[in-house]
Design a protein around this motif. Sequence first.
Motif: not given
Lengths: 333, 333
Positions: A202-226
Amino acid sequence: MTLAQAVLAGERLALARLLTQVENDSDAGRAALNELYPHTGRAHLIGITGAPGTGKSSLVNQVALHFRKGTASRAPQRVAVIAVDPSSPFTGGAVLGDRVRMKDLAGDQGVFIRSMASRGSLGGLAQATAGMTQVFDAAGFDVILIETVGAGQSEVDIARLAHTTLVVEAPGLGDDIQAIKAGILEIADILVINKSDRPGVENTERALKTMLDLAHPTQKIFKHHGQYMSVSVDVDHDAALWIPPIQRTVATEGKGLPELLDALEKHRAHLKATGDWERRERARLEAELETLIQETLMARFRTTVSAAQLDEALDKLYRRKLSPHETVAQLLK
Amino acid sequence: MTLAQAVLAGERLALARLLTQVENDSDAGRAALNELYPHTGRAHLIGITGAPGTGKSSLVNQVALHFRKGTASRAPQRVAVIAVDPSSPFTGGAVLGDRVRMKDLAGDQGVFIRSMASRGSLGGLAQATAGMTQVFDAAGFDVILIETVGAGQSEVDIARLAHTTLVVEAPGLGDDIQAIKAGILEIADILVINKSDRPGVENTERALKTMLDLAHPTQKIFKHHGQYMSVSVDVDHDAALWIPPIQRTVATEGKGLPELLDALEKHRAHLKATGDWERRERARLEAELETLIQETLMARFRTTVSAAQLDEALDKLYRRKLSPHETVAQLLK
């Protein structure tokens, strides 16, 4: 019949002989490569890389076996394995490797395994691997597995040969080992956690997912009404985007292999659909061309300078009479 | 005053600037290297290599600190560190590394630390490292520590730069990791088991001893009246023979460091006494010359071929109209 013609006719002995010629970069090997080259371009080149301890070699064997078997949706494939071991520049480990592997795959005419120990320069290794890949491709092997050891620039260079790069991890190899893989992760098309029956998976998979998220973001963050909001990127509907899947396997028991083969097929289809197949092929050929030009220029240079001249230059260099750059200028004059 | 003269005068800012020029292989950098080269040849080049998880960086820091301190029998030395990290071709890890290191050694004018991330080819990395080594050598640094990560051909290549190569291991990294080191072991002049307060240190030492015995037998077996007998080789009385010692350290606590420095000094004396110092120096300069010739020939080639010509050649290659060797022949005509 030329050696190349014998290879095209499916003669295994000729194939083995030609691979040796190519590895030794002989004139006969070069002539055969020229003859075979128009018959190349069909095989799926799959690079498999991972640190020692990940069970990578067993995984390669299992991938080969499963491609051989075929399924309802996939015809049996002919499989070649090129095992590159640049980490043993001094040992004859390659030979032993061959023998161990033979147990599982012996007698199957649709499989051919070839190991290569490092000889001379890394450029030479990459060049020999490229040549062997062409031989197998022309000989009608559908899938070519190129196995490399560990992390580092050498693996990155050899991975460039492949259409699909598979990076193998295993639980419990330590955080440092994960960390060093950050670079290697970026070349991964598919991530495999082998030995996934071990604690810590589980730890290995979590670590890989974190690194993947950094390399290939699947969430975009934006600002809306502050306020900060996040929105998911709909990966499934963006055909041009490939997020490396994480596949769990236990190679020694054959677990997870059908799913891994599906992922490999899916990546192949993705490459074909997006034009990435062609782009990767061009990049690979460009890299191969560069290596060959370099080797040819050096070979020509050696014919213009005598051993005595080289010795004299080295002596001046050693006695600090000429700097390295000055020595080069004098030798190339 | 030229940049090279400022470096010879001991200006740190000039040193930092020149290292950047050398790393970028600029004309100014080359000119300065030519000017500095007659001042080189005194420093002791020490290569330190080991897999992630061995605590290699802490060890490098401690070695630097202990060389700085000096002892009754050894004057304080000026120390340069070149940290080469070819395993992170994509990350900017080098910068962070510098900051972490600064804690221990900050403010000491007798220490200079420089990290290098991989840029472009491995040959380029080796070339830049060689150039930086010359800069530090000319600038009067007595000891130059060259730190490389992991196992593989790249480490072997960079280790060739050093007079003394130190291979770092640690307990509990797994048998496979030990196994991959078989090749690296053969380039080791000194073996360090760092983190030697960890469980498993006995196993690690036993494994290393076994591998050392294979590489450097101290027992000769012969047949006498039909029976096998063994006889010890008297290593201590054969000055030409260097059996790599195994040194235990706990770098984070400074344990084992005085003994390690003694071993380093002993190896230096051994090299000087046997003529190996000169032999290694010549081999190193020969390798550097080869790299430089290669780069120069490629640079010249690029001026003779237009981008359009290269593109056309690549296109023929991609469409299997010309093989790689045929394409090279055409481009070099």
